[in-house]
Structure formats: structure tokens, C-alpha cells
Design a protein around this motif. Structure first.
Motif, PDB file in Angstrom:
ATOM      1  N   UNK A 229       4.359  -2.195  13.917  1.00 18.91           N
ATOM      2  CA  UNK A 229       5.567  -1.378  13.883  1.00 18.91           C
ATOM      3  C   UNK A 229       6.666  -2.000  14.726  1.00 18.91           C
ATOM      4  N   UNK A 230       7.924  -1.793  14.340  1.00 15.91           N
ATOM      5  CA  UNK A 230       9.014  -2.213  15.216  1.00 15.91           C
ATOM      6  C   UNK A 230       8.960  -1.437  16.527  1.00 15.91           C
ATOM      7  N   UNK A 231       9.307  -2.117  17.604  1.00 18.38           N
ATOM      8  CA  UNK A 231       9.297  -1.515  18.936  1.00 18.38           C
ATOM      9  C   UNK A 231      10.697  -1.573  19.520  1.00 18.38           C
ATOM     10  N   UNK A 232      11.198  -0.427  19.947  1.00 20.08           N
ATOM     11  CA  UNK A 232      12.477  -0.337  20.638  1.00 20.08           C
ATOM     12  C   UNK A 232      12.207   0.148  22.059  1.00 20.08           C
ATOM     13  N   UNK A 233      12.682  -0.599  23.046  1.00 22.56           N
ATOM     14  CA  UNK A 233      12.524  -0.215  24.443  1.00 22.56           C
ATOM     15  C   UNK A 233      13.881   0.258  24.953  1.00 22.56           C
ATOM     16  N   UNK A 234      13.927   1.484  25.441  1.00 18.50           N
ATOM     17  CA  UNK A 234      15.178   2.074  25.904  1.00 18.50           C
ATOM     18  C   UNK A 234      15.335   1.756  27.394  1.00 18.50           C
ATOM     19  N   UNK A 235      16.347   0.967  27.770  1.00 20.48           N
ATOM     20  CA  UNK A 235      16.484   0.525  29.159  1.00 20.48           C
ATOM     21  C   UNK A 235      16.654   1.692  30.130  1.00 20.48           C
ATOM     22  N   UNK A 236      15.939   1.599  31.250  1.00 19.85           N
ATOM     23  CA  UNK A 236      16.074   2.527  32.379  1.00 19.85           C
ATOM     24  C   UNK A 236      15.616   3.953  32.080  1.00 19.85           C
ATOM     25  N   UNK A 237      15.212   4.243  30.868  1.00 19.26           N
ATOM     26  CA  UNK A 237      14.928   5.624  30.483  1.00 19.26           C
ATOM     27  C   UNK A 237      13.578   6.092  31.011  1.00 19.26           C
ATOM     28  N   UNK A 238      13.457   7.413  31.185  1.00 16.55           N
ATOM     29  CA  UNK A 238      12.217   8.041  31.616  1.00 16.55           C
ATOM     30  C   UNK A 238      11.505   8.659  30.411  1.00 16.55           C
ATOM     31  N   UNK A 239      10.342   9.249  30.673  1.00 15.78           N
ATOM     32  CA  UNK A 239       9.438   9.684  29.605  1.00 15.78           C
ATOM     33  C   UNK A 239      10.067  10.694  28.654  1.00 15.78           C
ATOM     34  N   UNK A 240      10.740  11.703  29.193  1.00 17.41           N
ATOM     35  CA  UNK A 240      11.337  12.732  28.333  1.00 17.41           C
ATOM     36  C   UNK A 240      12.668  12.238  27.777  1.00 17.41           C
ATOM     37  N   UNK A 241      12.564  11.426  26.739  1.00 17.35           N
ATOM     38  CA  UNK A 241      13.752  10.771  26.189  1.00 17.35           C
ATOM     39  C   UNK A 241      14.751  11.771  25.607  1.00 17.35           C
ATOM     40  N   UNK A 242      14.275  12.929  25.178  1.00 15.13           N
ATOM     41  CA  UNK A 242      15.203  13.912  24.606  1.00 15.13           C
ATOM     42  C   UNK A 242      16.146  14.496  25.656  1.00 15.13           C
ATOM     43  N   UNK A 243      15.804  14.347  26.947  1.00 16.70           N
ATOM     44  CA  UNK A 243      16.682  14.803  28.023  1.00 16.70           C
ATOM     45  C   UNK A 243      17.405  13.659  28.714  1.00 16.70           C
ATOM     46  N   UNK A 244      17.119  12.434  28.307  1.00 16.23           N
ATOM     47  CA  UNK A 244      17.632  11.271  29.019  1.00 16.23           C
ATOM     48  C   UNK A 244      19.069  10.970  28.616  1.00 16.23           C
ATOM     49  N   UNK A 245      19.819  10.375  29.543  1.00 13.59           N
ATOM     50  CA  UNK A 245      21.209  10.002  29.248  1.00 13.59           C
ATOM     51  C   UNK A 245      21.294   8.954  28.146  1.00 13.59           C
TER      52      UNK A 245
END
Length: 263
Positions: A229-245
Motif C-alpha cells: 500500500x502507499x504510505x503517507x507520513x504526516x510530519x510532526x503529527x500525533x496519533x489522533x490525526x483527526x484533531x491534529x493541526x
């Protein structure tokens, strides 16, 4: 026997741009509430969006003996919703929800799936061992009291697991106040009953949070490799991505993936 009544929320777009709906599935200790802002976002992007709270979560019915609820019950909850939707949806699973999605698409192939900061296909052993090393008192308390809420008992514990270090006290308190219990049997089941990526035909995408304290980047890379699968890594983000900036980046990636699997 207590009836299993599940909280189900549906968000309608002003203008329908995508025929296939999205189903957003929460992880451990969370509920449909955690997707509210994200679901409104996707509705504005032209999707019909469905969220549900698994049994014992959110406003869904609470089983009399919560710790008897197993992974198979959660899989049934998701599939019960999926089977009512036409056309077949694209499913997004966060954390434990991603593990449930992996099991569900073994039974019921879907057009596409997104594994968002997901429990890896190898299960929660890594998380368990890290918790024993970094927060042994939390694990022992959960086992001694047979209460999965021990993992998120205080705002500080919830912030450590789910949010960035710079999350405000108000944001942390708001999220912590909505967290609920989790079945210990589900966590044990997840250690034993693992999905088989070689048997899964549903195209999947993996989105990882760079600063995730629940599941490591190494686990997310292994998950992506297992599903090719394609993998996207979100820089600096924490586990709860739905609340992350960084949520707009996540939403863009999910919309792009979903737009390619509309047929």
C-alpha cells in the motif's frame, strides 16, 4: 440480553461530488464523536459520510459485561453498517478501528480502505511492550482492576497517547472528557487473531503520524509493505490525526485516494 443499538451519524453534502460514501471508524476509547469535524469536512468536499460508535462506545448501548465483548463483535458492528450502504463505501479506520477494518475486508471486500495511524497487522504487542516499559503502573492497574479505562484515566495520559506535546489544556480536557472504557478482551483478541494481508484484495492506503506514541513509524512501514500500500507520513503529527493541526493534509490524501476508487 441487552440489545445492541449502535450510534450512527450521517453527514450529507450540499453538493454530491462522489458516489461512494465514506465510513469513518474510531479506535479504542473513542466514539463517533471524534469524527465530527472531519465528517463535516468530508461532507463539504462532496461525500456522504457515515460514522458509528462501536458497542460500548459513544451513545451506543453498553453491554452488561463489557469485558466479554471481543474483536468479532466490533467487526460485526462495522459490517452491519457497511451492508446497508449502496453503493459500497470506502472505509477509513483509525487506530484499533484500522485493525477492525483489516479483519472486515477479509470477510467483505470493499472498493478501498484507509488505515489511519492504524494498529499494524501484527497486532498490539509492540504497544503493549512499550506501555510496560514506559508506563508499567498503567498496565498493572488495568489488569488489576480489569478496567481498560486505566490507559486513559487522566488528561495527562490521554495527551501522551493521542495529542501533540503543545496541545492546550482546554483541548486535552475536551477530548479526555469524551473518552470511554475499552474491552480488555478486545485487546487480548487482537494479540491472537491477526488479519492475513495475503488474503485481502481491497486496495488500501496507510497514513502514519510521525510523532505517534501508540504505533511506531516502523510498524506503519511494515503495515504498508504487508498490503503493498502507499504510505503517507504526516510530519510532526500525533496519533489522533483527526484533531491534529495537520488534518487538512490527511483529508486531502483520503479524498485523493477515495476519488480514485469510485467505480
Amino acid at each position: 440480553m441487552t440489545s445492541n443499538t449502535l450510534e450512527h451519524r450521517c453527514y450529507q453534502p450540499k453538493t454530491l461530488l462522489y458516489q461512494r460514501p465514506l465510513v469513518l471508524l474510531h479506535g479504542a476509547w473513542h466514539g463517533a464523536w471524534c469524527w465530527d469535524n472531519a465528517a463535516h469536512d468530508f461532507a463539504e468536499r462532496g461525500f456522504v459520510v457515515h460514522t458509528l460508535s462501536l458497542r460500548g462506545h459513544g451513545y451506543s448501548s453498553m453491554p452488561r459485561y463489557f469485558n466479554t465483548i471481543g474483536l468479532n463483535h466490533y467487526i460485526d458492528d462495522l459490517l452491519a453498517l457497511v451492508e446497508t450502504l449502496k453503493p459500497a463505501p470506502i472505509v477509513v479506520g483509525h487506530s484499533l478501528g484500522g485493525y477492525i477494518v483489516q479483519h472486515a475486508i477479509m470477510q467483505r471486500p470493499l472498493p478501498a480502505a484507509v488505515l489511519l495511524a492504524s494498529m499494524p497487522h501484527t497486532g498490539p504487542l509492540g504497544f503493549t511492550l512499550r506501555s510496560l516499559r514506559t508506563q508499567p503502573s498503567v498496565v498493572f492497574r488495568a489488569l488489576a482492576t480489569a478496567n481498560g479505562y486505566s490507559f486513559v484515566r487522566t488528561p495527562a495520559l490521554a495527551k501522551y497517547l493521542f495529542l501533540r506535546d503543545n496541545a492546550s489544556a482546554a483541548e486535552t480536557q475536551t477530548i479526555h472528557s469524551q473518552l470511554g472504557n475499552e474491552s480488555l478482551r478486545v485487546l487480548l483478541d487482537a494479540l491472537i487473531h491477526k488479519p492475513k494481508p495475503s488474503q485481502i484484495k481491497t486496495p488500501s492506503m496507510v497514513i502514519a503520524a510521525e510523532r505517534d506514541r501508540v504505533f511506531t513509524l516502523a510498524e506503519q512501514r511494515s503495515l504498508a509493505n504487508a498490503y503493498q500500500a502507499p504510505l503517507i507520513i504526516v510530519p510532526q503529527a500525533a496519533h489522533d490525526l483527526m484533531f491534529d493541526s495537520a488534518w487538512p493534509l490527511v483529508a486531502d490524501a483520503i479524498e485523493g485516494w477515495a476519488s480514485r476508487h469510485q467505480k
